[in-house]
Design an enzyme around this catalytic site. Structure first.
Site, mmCIF file in Angstrom:
data_model
loop_
_atom_site.group_PDB
_atom_site.id
_atom_site.type_symbol
_atom_site.label_atom_id
_atom_site.label_comp_id
_atom_site.label_asym_id
_atom_site.label_seq_id
_atom_site.Cartn_x
_atom_site.Cartn_y
_atom_site.Cartn_z
ATOM 1 N N ASP A 194 0.914 -0.847 -0.297
ATOM 2 C CA ASP A 194 -0.514 0.329 0.256
ATOM 3 C C ASP A 194 0.839 1.309 -0.182
ATOM 4 O O ASP A 194 0.605 2.209 -0.683
ATOM 5 C CB ASP A 194 -1.083 -0.344 1.275
ATOM 6 C CG ASP A 194 -1.631 1.228 1.164
ATOM 7 O OD1 ASP A 194 -2.569 2.062 0.558
ATOM 8 O OD2 ASP A 194 -1.788 1.780 2.310
ATOM 9 N N GLU B 279 -1.716 -5.251 -3.523
ATOM 10 C CA GLU B 279 -1.013 -4.708 -2.931
ATOM 11 C C GLU B 279 0.393 -5.694 -2.432
ATOM 12 O O GLU B 279 1.389 -5.236 -2.841
ATOM 13 C CB GLU B 279 -1.784 -4.438 -1.560
ATOM 14 C CG GLU B 279 -2.447 -2.856 -2.206
ATOM 15 C CD GLU B 279 -3.214 -2.372 -0.761
ATOM 16 O OE1 GLU B 279 -3.958 -1.280 -1.306
ATOM 17 O OE2 GLU B 279 -3.486 -3.168 0.014
#
Length: 226
Positions: free
Chosen positions: A49, A121
């Site tokens: 992220d 991610e």
């Protein structure tokens, strides 16, 4: 560690070959499959992220050198949100290689937006740990592709834009109706219809009402706006 045939095929779709295959295996392992001897992808998701955020922030600054922070922030949010990560994951069929526990598999985990977004991610983080920042950056920019160029349209809230369109025509606000709900209680799927007072309508389906309403509004805007 040797990769299975499906993960080798996934590497081709991803466009990146791992020096440490164990990182890829961990990136596609959901917590429902974790054991004392098998790590899941949650820690990689946390890192991925942040890597994605840095790459997209830099890409937006380079793409529009005159944009103020107030313009950049919604564009950034549109590019890094879970829905966008899940869409990229679908492009390269991450769902096909997810390692899921039985309950997640039976509940359609390979299609769940949250699981796909999280796995995307985690894959980004795995590339970063394996090949460094430049490898992660080039992979992200290639996979996100034209989304960076077209983000201005995606950054605007579709429901707000549709309501503004209705107001410009001196119409009542759009109405939203739940057409159907399917799937188990812990993973429902909603189909929502939005309609203008003038009669134009569109429907969309998503894993929660908010996303379904937004998708329906966006679909209707594509119909009614030049």
């Amino acid at each position: 560690m040797k990769l299975s045939a499906d993960l080798k095929a996934f590497q081709t779709r991803l466009g990146y070959a791992f020096e440490r295959p164990d990182l890829l295996v961990r990136a596609v392992t959901h917590s429902s499959m974790s054991t004392p001897n098998r790590d899941d992808n949650q820690r990689l998701e946390f890192l991925g992220d942040r890597v994605l955020g840095l790459v997209m922030a830099e890409a937006l600054l380079d793409a529009d050198r005159a944009a103020a922070e107030g313009k950049l922030a919604p564009r950034f949010n549109a590019l890094v949100r879970k829905e966008t990560c899940a869409a990229v994951a679908r492009d390269i069929d991450v769902g096909a290689v997810l390692k899921l526990g039985r309950s997640e598999m039976l509940s359609g985990g390979r299609r769940k937006e949250a699981l796909l977004g999280d796995a995307m991610e985690a894959v980004i983080a795995a590339i970063y740990r394996d090949g460094g920042f430049e490898a992660a950056r080039s992979t992200i920019l290639r996979l996100w592709g034209k989304r960076v160029e077209t983000v201005e349209a995606d950054a605007r809230d579709a429901k707000t834009t549709l309501q503004e369109h209705a107001q410009s025509l001196k119409q009542n606000p759009p109405s939203y109706r739940e057409v159907s709900r399917s799937g188990p209680d812990h993973a429902p799927v909603f189909t929502i219809e939005v309609q203008l007072a003038s009669g134009e309508a569109a429907t969309a389906t998503a894993g929660n009402k908010r996303n379904a309403e937004q998708a329906a509004a966006k679909a209707l805007l594509e119909k009614v706006k030049p």
